[in-house]
Design an enzyme around this catalytic site. Sequence first.
Site, PDB file in Angstrom:
ATOM      1  N   ASP A  89       0.877  -1.168   0.000  1.00 61.40           N
ATOM      2  CA  ASP A  89       0.000   0.000   0.000  1.00 61.40           C
ATOM      3  C   ASP A  89       0.918   1.223   0.000  1.00 61.40           C
ATOM      4  OD1 ASP A  89      -1.726   2.166   0.839  1.00 61.40           O
ATOM      5  OD2 ASP A  89      -3.122   0.654   1.601  1.00 61.40           O
ATOM      6  N   HIS A 104     -10.029  -6.344  -2.563  1.00 63.51           N
ATOM      7  CA  HIS A 104      -8.682  -6.347  -2.005  1.00 63.51           C
ATOM      8  C   HIS A 104      -8.734  -6.635  -0.507  1.00 63.51           C
ATOM      9  CE1 HIS A 104     -10.078  -2.155  -1.851  1.00 63.51           C
ATOM     10  NE2 HIS A 104      -9.242  -1.922  -0.863  1.00 63.51           N
ATOM     11  N   HIS A 113      -6.474  -6.233   2.966  1.00 66.33           N
ATOM     12  CA  HIS A 113      -5.361  -5.539   3.618  1.00 66.33           C
ATOM     13  C   HIS A 113      -4.692  -6.519   4.583  1.00 66.33           C
ATOM     14  CE1 HIS A 113      -6.637  -1.338   2.564  1.00 66.33           C
ATOM     15  NE2 HIS A 113      -7.828  -1.906   2.520  1.00 66.33           N
TER      16      HIS A 113
END
Length: 129
Positions: A28, A92, A94
């Site tokens: 990220d 997505h 994390h």
Amino acid sequence: MSIFSKIVSGEIPAHKVAETADFLAFLDVSPLVMGHVLIIPKKEVDYIFDMEDELYSGLTLFAKSVAQGVKKAFPCKKVGVAVIGLEVPHTHIHLIPMNNVSDMNFAKEKLKPSQEELAEAAEKIKAGL
């Protein structure tokens, strides 16, 4: 086409840490903590629970393997897992190195690491895989 699909196609650069034919893991660029990785299917599906079962289970297993590398590279109590999916219309996951619950607070100010710091973090995770 989502920003993540542009990363998959190579239109946008990313600090990749792992990749298969179906999945991609990359850092990220605005992490909560260093070592914050995003796990995506290469096929663009907006909502994680709209994914076909095979793709969903594959994504989960891929995330599990990447999480082991994250934990080796960024020693922590646990690697936190979050699926929010409101900012980018592409599934997505994390993966966030955690030592306390505040490490997973998406409301806090994000880090602004340099490209060199991100490249170093990506190499550390790759070495842990």
